[in-house]
Design an enzyme around this catalytic site. Structure first.
Site, PDB file in Angstrom:
ATOM      1  N   ASP A 222      -6.056  -2.659   7.136  1.00 47.63           N
ATOM      2  CA  ASP A 222      -6.904  -3.638   7.814  1.00 47.63           C
ATOM      3  C   ASP A 222      -5.973  -4.661   8.449  1.00 47.63           C
ATOM      4  O   ASP A 222      -5.026  -5.131   7.810  1.00 47.63           O
ATOM      5  CB  ASP A 222      -7.831  -4.351   6.822  1.00 47.63           C
ATOM      6  CG  ASP A 222      -9.042  -3.516   6.449  1.00 47.63           C
ATOM      7  OD1 ASP A 222      -9.506  -2.728   7.294  1.00 47.63           O
ATOM      8  OD2 ASP A 222      -9.528  -3.660   5.318  1.00 47.63           O
TER       9      ASP A 222
ATOM     10  N   CYS B 183      -7.597  -1.455   2.891  1.00 51.55           N
ATOM     11  CA  CYS B 183      -8.996  -1.399   2.479  1.00 51.55           C
ATOM     12  C   CYS B 183      -9.068  -0.768   1.087  1.00 51.55           C
ATOM     13  O   CYS B 183      -8.548   0.335   0.879  1.00 51.55           O
ATOM     14  CB  CYS B 183      -9.803  -0.572   3.473  1.00 51.55           C
ATOM     15  SG  CYS B 183     -11.508  -0.284   2.944  1.00 51.55           S
TER      16      CYS B 183
END
Length: 139
Positions: A41, A34
């Site tokens: 992520d 991220c």
């Protein structure tokens, strides 16, 4: 020699160029970072394409996908970048990438991006039917 992440997508000649056919791949271990928090992520990528002259070689695809694990990327940007890179390498008749990101902050995000070769339209007999998600093992 151990495998390492690599942005190089290798291809091989489509063995059946005279026919439209659908290649479906599920890649359950996509990871990027991220750009706001630096936290990982995770996503499952679903790749569907109709090849023209080239198909993607699976090990190079794995290493390419692996290359994003330490990169900061918004979901929308990384999904479209992968589509652009695959479209450049393969020049497929049609390509769709669905990126299903795991929950973050109580929100599931799914990004769908497509590429269509200029002038290509599917024949009436081509049915891009739905594949159910597969578990990580088959039995």
């Amino acid at each position: 020699m151990p495998s390492r992440p690599d942005k190089n997508l290798e291809t091989f000649p489509n063995p059946t160029q005279e026919r439209d056919y659908h290649i479906h791949m599920e890649i359950p271990e996509f990871t990027c970072l991220c750009p706001k928090t630096g936290q990982p992520d995770f996503a499952t990528l679903i790749l569907d394409y109709i090849p023209d002259k080239k198909c993607v070689e699976l090990k190079s695809l794995k290493l390419y996908i692996w290359s994003f694990r330490d990169e900061n990327a918004f979901h929308e940007a990384v999904t479209n970048r992968i589509v652009d890179d695959l479209a450049t390498a393969l020049q497929p008749r049609y390509l769709r990438l669905t990126a299903k990101f795991y929950v973050r902050g109580g929100i599931f995000t799914t990004v769908v991006a497509e590429h269509r070769h200029s002038g290509w339209t599917p024949l009436p007999s081509v049915d891009l039917f739905h594949f159910d998600s597969q578990p990580s093992t088959r039995g």
